[in-house]
Design an enzyme around this catalytic site. Structure first.
Site, PDB file in Angstrom:
ATOM      1  N   ASN A  40       0.824  -1.213   0.000  1.00 16.25           N
ATOM      2  CA  ASN A  40       0.000   0.000   0.000  1.00 16.25           C
ATOM      3  C   ASN A  40       0.855   1.260   0.000  1.00 16.25           C
ATOM      4  OD1 ASN A  40      -1.484  -2.062   2.149  1.00 16.25           O
ATOM      5  ND2 ASN A  40      -2.831  -1.253   0.582  1.00 16.25           N
ATOM      6  N   HIS A  68      -2.321  -6.122  -3.812  1.00 16.08           N
ATOM      7  CA  HIS A  68      -2.178  -4.899  -4.611  1.00 16.08           C
ATOM      8  C   HIS A  68      -0.845  -4.830  -5.359  1.00 16.08           C
ATOM      9  CE1 HIS A  68      -5.871  -3.473  -2.964  1.00 16.08           C
ATOM     10  NE2 HIS A  68      -5.406  -3.382  -1.723  1.00 16.08           N
ATOM     11  N   HIS A 177      -4.638  -4.955   8.062  1.00 17.58           N
ATOM     12  CA  HIS A 177      -4.242  -3.643   8.591  1.00 17.58           C
ATOM     13  C   HIS A 177      -4.614  -3.462  10.053  1.00 17.58           C
ATOM     14  CE1 HIS A 177      -3.843  -1.548   4.369  1.00 17.58           C
ATOM     15  NE2 HIS A 177      -3.295  -2.750   4.412  1.00 17.58           N
TER      16      HIS A 177
HETATM   17 FE   LIG Z   1      -2.465  -3.920   2.813  1.00 24.76          FE
HETATM   18 FE   LIG Z   2      -3.694  -6.630   1.031  1.00 28.55          FE
END
Ligand SMILES: [Fe+2]
Ligand SMILES: [Fe+2]
Length: 259
Positions: A40, A68, A177
């Site tokens: 991220n 991601h 997270h």
């Molecule tokens: Fe993440």
């Molecule tokens: Fe992730």
């Protein structure tokens, strides 16, 4: 050997949090290796060449990724070229990057493996079989091995911890997270935590400005997300290990930053 793993660095605020807190953590704990989840790092989603370079320059010995990994096409070439960055090993074989690597410092070699869970996430092979393959490839070439199991479900991550107990020095969960309160050394000598948490703004919704996340939840409309800038924290796991690669302690780091 001492290892520091840093949970998902979210956006510029996460990168600044890491840069602000890492020198103090180094002074206090003197980790031999620092591994950072960077999925991220670029604007809250994905990683770019510039943000990857910034994390490495800040002091990451290796960067792990997650769902991601492929958000920004411009990074694909770097994923192929830069041996210090890994993406989930159970992604398609021909896709950009590698799933495991070895980084060296002061004559010590750390194997780093990234896998993705299958529950609510996309991957093309079992993460369990995939870590077996990676561990056998790393068996002669690393003094310690760290596995980043990037997954949504706590069950899948707990199972992975047991699967590699005694075969890896560290198995950390990432992706949600939100740090879990279960850091420990498993009986076989693997330091484990179900989720390390993130390095970024706790004042949002897992990194997103809370009013935007709430608007989406409340209206189900298409809301453009931005990274929150409120209340940055670093979430990490500090591990000590013996020369045989067995962990002896696992300590969660949950540190607020004043930027
Ligand atoms: Fe993440
Ligand atoms: Fe992730």
């Amino acid at each position: 050997m001492k290892l520091l793993f840093v949970g998902d660095v979210v956006g510029g605020i996460g990168r600044r949090t890491l840069a602000a807190l890492l020198p103090g953590i180094r002074d206090a704990h003197q980790p031999d290796f620092v591994v950072v989840n960077g999925e991220n790092a670029a604007g809250g989603v994905g990683i770019t060449q510039k943000t990857a370079r910034e994390l490495l320059d800040t002091g990451a010995d290796a960067i792990t990724l997650g769902n991601h990994a492929y958000r920004h096409r411009e990074v694909y070439e770097l994923l192929d070229r830069e041996p210090r960055i890994v993406r989930p090993a159970n992604y398609p074989k021909g896709s950009p990057g590698r799933g495991h690597t070895v980084v060296e410092r002061d004559g010590r070699r750390l194997g780093v493996v990234n896998v993705s869970g299958l529950l609510y996430l996309d991957a093309v092979r079992s993460p369990f079989a995939e870590v077996d393959a990676a561990l056998s490839e790393l068996s002669d070439g690393a003094d310690a091995v760290l596995i980043d199991m990037h997954a949504e479900a706590t069950s899948e991550k707990v199972a992975m911890g047991w699967h590699v107990d005694g075969r890896a020095t560290v198995c950390v969960g990432t992706h949600t997270h939100v740090p879990t309160a279960d850091a420990r050394v498993l009986p076989g000598g693997t330091a484990y935590v179900t989720d390390v948490g993130m390095t970024g703004p706790r004042g949002g919704v897992i990194g997103v400005k809370r009013e935007l996340a709430l608007e989406r939840f409340l209206t189900l409309t298409n809301v453009r997300f931005e990274t929150s800038d409120e209340d940055p924290w670093l979430n990490g796991l500090l591990v000590e290990a013996d020369d045989d690669g067995r962990a002896t302690s696992a300590e969660q780091l949950l540190l607020p930053a004043r930027l």
